[in-house]
Write a protein that holds these residues in place. Structure first.
Motif, PDB file in Angstrom:
ATOM      1  N   ILE A 124      48.289  36.973  49.867  1.00  0.00           N
ATOM      2  CA  ILE A 124      48.333  36.808  48.411  1.00  0.00           C
ATOM      3  C   ILE A 124      48.894  35.426  48.104  1.00  0.00           C
ATOM      4  O   ILE A 124      49.908  35.020  48.675  1.00  0.00           O
ATOM      5  CB  ILE A 124      49.229  37.886  47.749  1.00  0.00           C
ATOM      6  CG1 ILE A 124      48.692  39.302  48.037  1.00  0.00           C
ATOM      7  CG2 ILE A 124      49.332  37.655  46.241  1.00  0.00           C
ATOM      8  CD1 ILE A 124      49.640  40.412  47.608  1.00  0.00           C
ATOM      9  N   LYS A 145      44.076  37.091  48.309  1.00  0.00           N
ATOM     10  CA  LYS A 145      43.964  37.527  46.927  1.00  0.00           C
ATOM     11  C   LYS A 145      44.721  36.501  46.082  1.00  0.00           C
ATOM     12  O   LYS A 145      45.782  36.017  46.468  1.00  0.00           O
ATOM     13  CB  LYS A 145      44.559  38.921  46.740  1.00  0.00           C
ATOM     14  CG  LYS A 145      43.839  40.001  47.521  1.00  0.00           C
ATOM     15  CD  LYS A 145      42.406  40.178  47.034  1.00  0.00           C
ATOM     16  CE  LYS A 145      41.700  41.311  47.767  1.00  0.00           C
ATOM     17  NZ  LYS A 145      40.307  41.482  47.306  1.00  0.00           N
ATOM     18  N   LYS A 146      44.187  36.182  44.912  1.00  0.00           N
ATOM     19  CA  LYS A 146      44.710  35.068  44.129  1.00  0.00           C
ATOM     20  C   LYS A 146      45.204  35.566  42.767  1.00  0.00           C
ATOM     21  O   LYS A 146      44.479  36.260  42.055  1.00  0.00           O
ATOM     22  CB  LYS A 146      43.618  34.012  43.958  1.00  0.00           C
ATOM     23  CG  LYS A 146      43.194  33.388  45.293  1.00  0.00           C
ATOM     24  CD  LYS A 146      41.945  32.532  45.177  1.00  0.00           C
ATOM     25  CE  LYS A 146      40.662  33.349  45.213  1.00  0.00           C
ATOM     26  NZ  LYS A 146      40.367  33.913  46.545  1.00  0.00           N
ATOM     27  N   ASP A 179      41.850  36.913  41.306  1.00  0.00           N
ATOM     28  CA  ASP A 179      41.777  38.376  41.292  1.00  0.00           C
ATOM     29  C   ASP A 179      42.582  39.001  40.169  1.00  0.00           C
ATOM     30  O   ASP A 179      42.242  40.080  39.682  1.00  0.00           O
ATOM     31  CB  ASP A 179      42.270  38.915  42.635  1.00  0.00           C
ATOM     32  CG  ASP A 179      41.408  38.443  43.787  1.00  0.00           C
ATOM     33  OD1 ASP A 179      40.344  39.019  43.996  1.00  0.00           O
ATOM     34  OD2 ASP A 179      41.798  37.460  44.463  1.00  0.00           O
ATOM     35  N   ARG A 180      43.688  38.356  39.784  1.00  0.00           N
ATOM     36  CA  ARG A 180      44.517  38.855  38.691  1.00  0.00           C
ATOM     37  C   ARG A 180      45.042  37.680  37.870  1.00  0.00           C
ATOM     38  O   ARG A 180      45.382  36.629  38.412  1.00  0.00           O
ATOM     39  CB  ARG A 180      45.729  39.658  39.205  1.00  0.00           C
ATOM     40  CG  ARG A 180      45.395  40.978  39.856  1.00  0.00           C
ATOM     41  CD  ARG A 180      44.945  42.029  38.839  1.00  0.00           C
ATOM     42  NE  ARG A 180      44.802  43.326  39.468  1.00  0.00           N
ATOM     43  CZ  ARG A 180      43.745  43.712  40.163  1.00  0.00           C
ATOM     44  NH1 ARG A 180      42.721  42.885  40.319  1.00  0.00           N
ATOM     45  NH2 ARG A 180      43.684  44.917  40.713  1.00  0.00           N
ATOM     46  N   LYS A 202      40.910  42.198  34.663  1.00  0.00           N
ATOM     47  CA  LYS A 202      41.855  41.723  35.680  1.00  0.00           C
ATOM     48  C   LYS A 202      43.071  41.014  35.076  1.00  0.00           C
ATOM     49  O   LYS A 202      43.794  40.309  35.778  1.00  0.00           O
ATOM     50  CB  LYS A 202      41.150  40.799  36.671  1.00  0.00           C
ATOM     51  CG  LYS A 202      40.553  39.521  36.092  1.00  0.00           C
ATOM     52  CD  LYS A 202      39.871  38.734  37.210  1.00  0.00           C
ATOM     53  CE  LYS A 202      39.261  37.434  36.716  1.00  0.00           C
ATOM     54  NZ  LYS A 202      38.543  36.721  37.804  1.00  0.00           N
ATOM     55  N   ILE A 402      46.526  45.190  44.898  1.00  0.00           N
ATOM     56  CA  ILE A 402      45.536  44.158  44.603  1.00  0.00           C
ATOM     57  C   ILE A 402      44.416  44.146  45.639  1.00  0.00           C
ATOM     58  O   ILE A 402      43.287  43.778  45.345  1.00  0.00           O
ATOM     59  CB  ILE A 402      46.213  42.765  44.518  1.00  0.00           C
ATOM     60  CG1 ILE A 402      45.242  41.736  43.930  1.00  0.00           C
ATOM     61  CG2 ILE A 402      46.759  42.319  45.840  1.00  0.00           C
ATOM     62  CD1 ILE A 402      45.879  40.421  43.593  1.00  0.00           C
TER      63      ILE A 402
END
Length: 402
Positions: A124, A145-146, A179-180, A202, A402
């Motif tokens: 992450i 994941k970003k 991603d979020r 998101k 996530i």
């Protein structure tokens, strides 16, 4: 044994002492036992930063020398003996591209070549600023994941000036690959989604974690060598930049003084407008009422001794300073911008005013005319509780799912 998720927090300058660094340090302190956390900075961390994030690994050493070249004026690089021909050529190319607007693309290409392999090993990656030079590089990564943290009222900020417009120019493309998106309040979430409704699925709001015990303990430490006046005392703790509207504050102070009101106003902070504001105070003959202190390592003892904390900015995200004041039992008057209305119960434990001169003037006049109102606010703040535990639960859910 289950492997801990590897999380990288991305700062552009980890030495910049602002609210983002403060709340991020608290967040990491609460999460570091459950996750394998590292830090990235485009510049080398100072001793103070290393102490603040003691025991954590710093990523970015491979590019610190490169960034130092870009921070140096072209003439200094060309004439210095410490730089080789390749370094001088890179700095010259950057200067030429700066005139055409392609300098960011050039810098991103250099940084991506040096950092891609290292960054791609994390599970992450969290980018902590909506203006970070690292956003497009992180967006290009394949494995992690970003997560992008949005600390401002994005809808207002992205149109604020030519610089913010330039920074936000490719945001739709960049955030498509994240991603979020995390905002600090529901209002700021709405502001972001008004610009990018396609990212609704998101985007979520999570408040900052606040170091409550540290704030209280710091308020008990000896006061800096600043005179504490008797009478009504306002305090503003702020970076001295245009959006904080200190010039507007001074004009309103002058109006109040002309109406015969007596008060003292402490302005705590530094920034590029410090000298200009200092001259304005003199020109307006406010030296006897407005005290410009510059930056203080610990403003909490002074904050605790004041009657009202005032945050009268043109725009905000979710100001940490409002929570600090309320934790110390100091009522707040603030412009109704960003997520501020989620922090203050208007007329119950503080006062919200609209973002214009007349509303601010009338709000301050109301406080000066009705000191009993402040007493009621202070009584309400005795029951004020900041729920870090609930925020921690939200963060763990974010990182685990996530």
């Amino acid at each position: 044994m289950t492997r801990k998720n590897r999380i990288l927090y991305v700062f552009d300058d980890i030495n910049y002492n602002n609210g983002v660094r403060k709340v991020t340090a608290k967040q990491i302190a609460c999460l570091r036992e459950e996750y394998d956390i590292s830090l990235f900075s485009l510049v080398p961390p100072s001793e103070h930063a290393r102490k603040l994030f003691h025991g954590l690994q710093f990523i970015g050493e491979d590019i610190w020398g490169l960034m130092e070249i870009f921070a140096n004026p072209l003439r200094n690089v060309i004439t210095a003996k410490d730089y080789n021909l390749k370094q001088k050529a890179i700095r010259t190319a950057y200067a030429l591209l700066l005139r055409t607007g392609f300098h960011d693309r050039f810098l991103n290409s250099l940084l991506r070549n040096k950092l891609y392999g290292t960054l791609n090993k994390f599970d992450i990656i969290i980018v902590l600023s909506e203006s970070s030079k690292m956003r497009s590089i992180v967006a290009s990564l394949e494995y992690p994941k970003k997560i992008q943290w949005i600390h401002t009222n994005y809808g207002a900020w992205c149109h604020l000036n030519e610089w913010t417009k330039s920074v936000c120019r490719n945001d739709r493309e960049i955030y498509q690959r994240f991603d979020r998106i995390i905002t600090l309040s529901e209002k700021n979430k709405k502001s972001f989604l008004d610009v990018f409704p396609e990212f609704k699925g998101k985007t979520e709001a999570i408040w900052n974690m606040i170091p409550v015990d540290e704030i209280i303990e710091n308020s008990k430490l000896p006061q800096s060598d600043i005179k504490i006046y008797s009478g009504m005392k306002f305090i503003t703790i702020s970076r001295l930049d245009n959006e904080k509207a200190i010039d507007r504050l001074l004009s309103i102070c002058k109006r109040l003084k002309n109406k015969g009101y007596d008060f003292y106003w402490y302005i705590i902070g530094g920034g590029r407008l410090y000298d200009k504001i200092k001259l304005q105070i003199i020109d307006m003959r406010l030296e006897d009422s407005v005290i410009l202190t510059g930056e203080l390592d610990n403003p909490m003892p002074l904050l605790k001794q004041c009657d009202v904390f005032a945050l009268l900015s043109k725009y905000e995200g979710m100001p940490v300073t409002i929570h600090e004041a309320m934790i110390l039992g100091v009522p707040v008057i603030a412009t109704n911008v960003g997520g501020v209305s989620e922090q203050i119960e208007d007329g119950i434990n503080g006062l919200l005013v609209e973002n214009n001169d007349e509303a601010i003037f009338n709000g301050l006049k109301e406080i000066l005319d009705s000191p009993s109102k402040l007493s009621r606010f202070k009584e309400q703040l005795k029951n004020y509780h900041y729920d870090n535990q609930n925020i921690l639960t939200q963060l763990k859910s974010l990182f685990d799912n996530i």
